[in-house]
Design a protein around this motif. Sequence first.
Motif, short mmCIF file in Angstrom:
data_model
loop_
_atom_site.label_atom_id
_atom_site.label_comp_id
_atom_site.label_asym_id
_atom_site.label_seq_id
_atom_site.Cartn_x
_atom_site.Cartn_y
_atom_site.Cartn_z
N CYS A 191 0.83 -1.30 0.08
CA CYS A 191 0.04 0.08 0.10
C CYS A 191 0.76 1.26 -0.01
CB CYS A 191 -0.92 -0.14 1.14
SG CYS A 191 -1.83 1.33 1.35
N ALA A 221 -4.56 5.98 -1.84
CA ALA A 221 -3.74 4.91 -1.37
C ALA A 221 -3.69 3.81 -2.68
CB ALA A 221 -4.23 4.29 0.15
N VAL A 233 -3.08 0.03 -3.76
CA VAL A 233 -2.86 -1.21 -3.40
C VAL A 233 -2.68 -2.25 -4.45
CG1 VAL A 233 -3.63 -3.03 -1.41
CG2 VAL A 233 -4.23 -0.73 -1.17
N THR A 277 -1.46 0.65 5.54
CA THR A 277 -2.64 -0.14 5.24
C THR A 277 -3.70 0.54 4.79
OG1 THR A 277 -3.63 -1.96 5.72
CG2 THR A 277 -3.51 -0.56 7.40
N PRO A 278 -4.31 0.00 3.72
CA PRO A 278 -5.63 0.78 3.43
C PRO A 278 -6.73 1.04 4.46
CG PRO A 278 -5.47 -1.52 2.35
CD PRO A 278 -4.25 -1.32 3.04
N ILE A 281 -9.04 4.90 -1.85
CA ILE A 281 -8.40 3.65 -1.69
C ILE A 281 -8.56 3.01 -3.12
CG2 ILE A 281 -8.30 1.36 -0.43
CD1 ILE A 281 -9.58 2.86 1.93
N ILE A 294 -1.49 -7.89 4.33
CA ILE A 294 -1.20 -6.32 4.26
C ILE A 294 -0.74 -5.83 5.59
CG2 ILE A 294 -3.12 -6.11 2.65
CD1 ILE A 294 -5.10 -5.16 4.56
#
Length: 181
Positions: free
Chosen positions: A69, A84, A86, A128-129, A138, A151
Amino acid sequence: MRFGTLDWAPALDHPDLLATGVRVALATWAQQAPDAVGQVLVAEIDPGCADTAEMTEAYDLPLEASANCVLVAGRRAGEERIAAAVVRATTRADVNNVVKRLLDVRKASFLPMDRAVADSGMEYGGITPIGLPADHRILLDPAVGTGQAIIGSGLRRSKILLPGEVLAAMPGVEVIEGLAI
């Protein structure tokens, strides 16, 4: 549950292994989707092994199960836009094309480490998301939305394991084709 050489347990049963924002986000989400959040697991790791390559080697985890992320920002008409991104650890986020276009900015770049840590309330290497500020988009590559995903937990001393399908269904997540290259 055992995955690699780590023992994974329900995340909300181990709040000490979650950053505050992650813990709050999971507890809130659990009120709406308890079955989904019940599949979110956490394991303690050596903080020195928080980076993906070290973690996969130290704990016998498949690299393709890990997802990274990264926080990316750009400006448009004086307004900062943050997302973010990912993607699986075997790929990288297409910041210069896909993310830039989605943020509708001229230039998108990674947030500097100190800014990413301050804005997220998470430790570098554990971002992290889950639990990011509400104004952060996100963006999730579809490959992360299937199979197991490892994650960050918001802390360097632990990691989260969850089905990619659960991560993709998390509130606010946008699944973006072509995000990873």
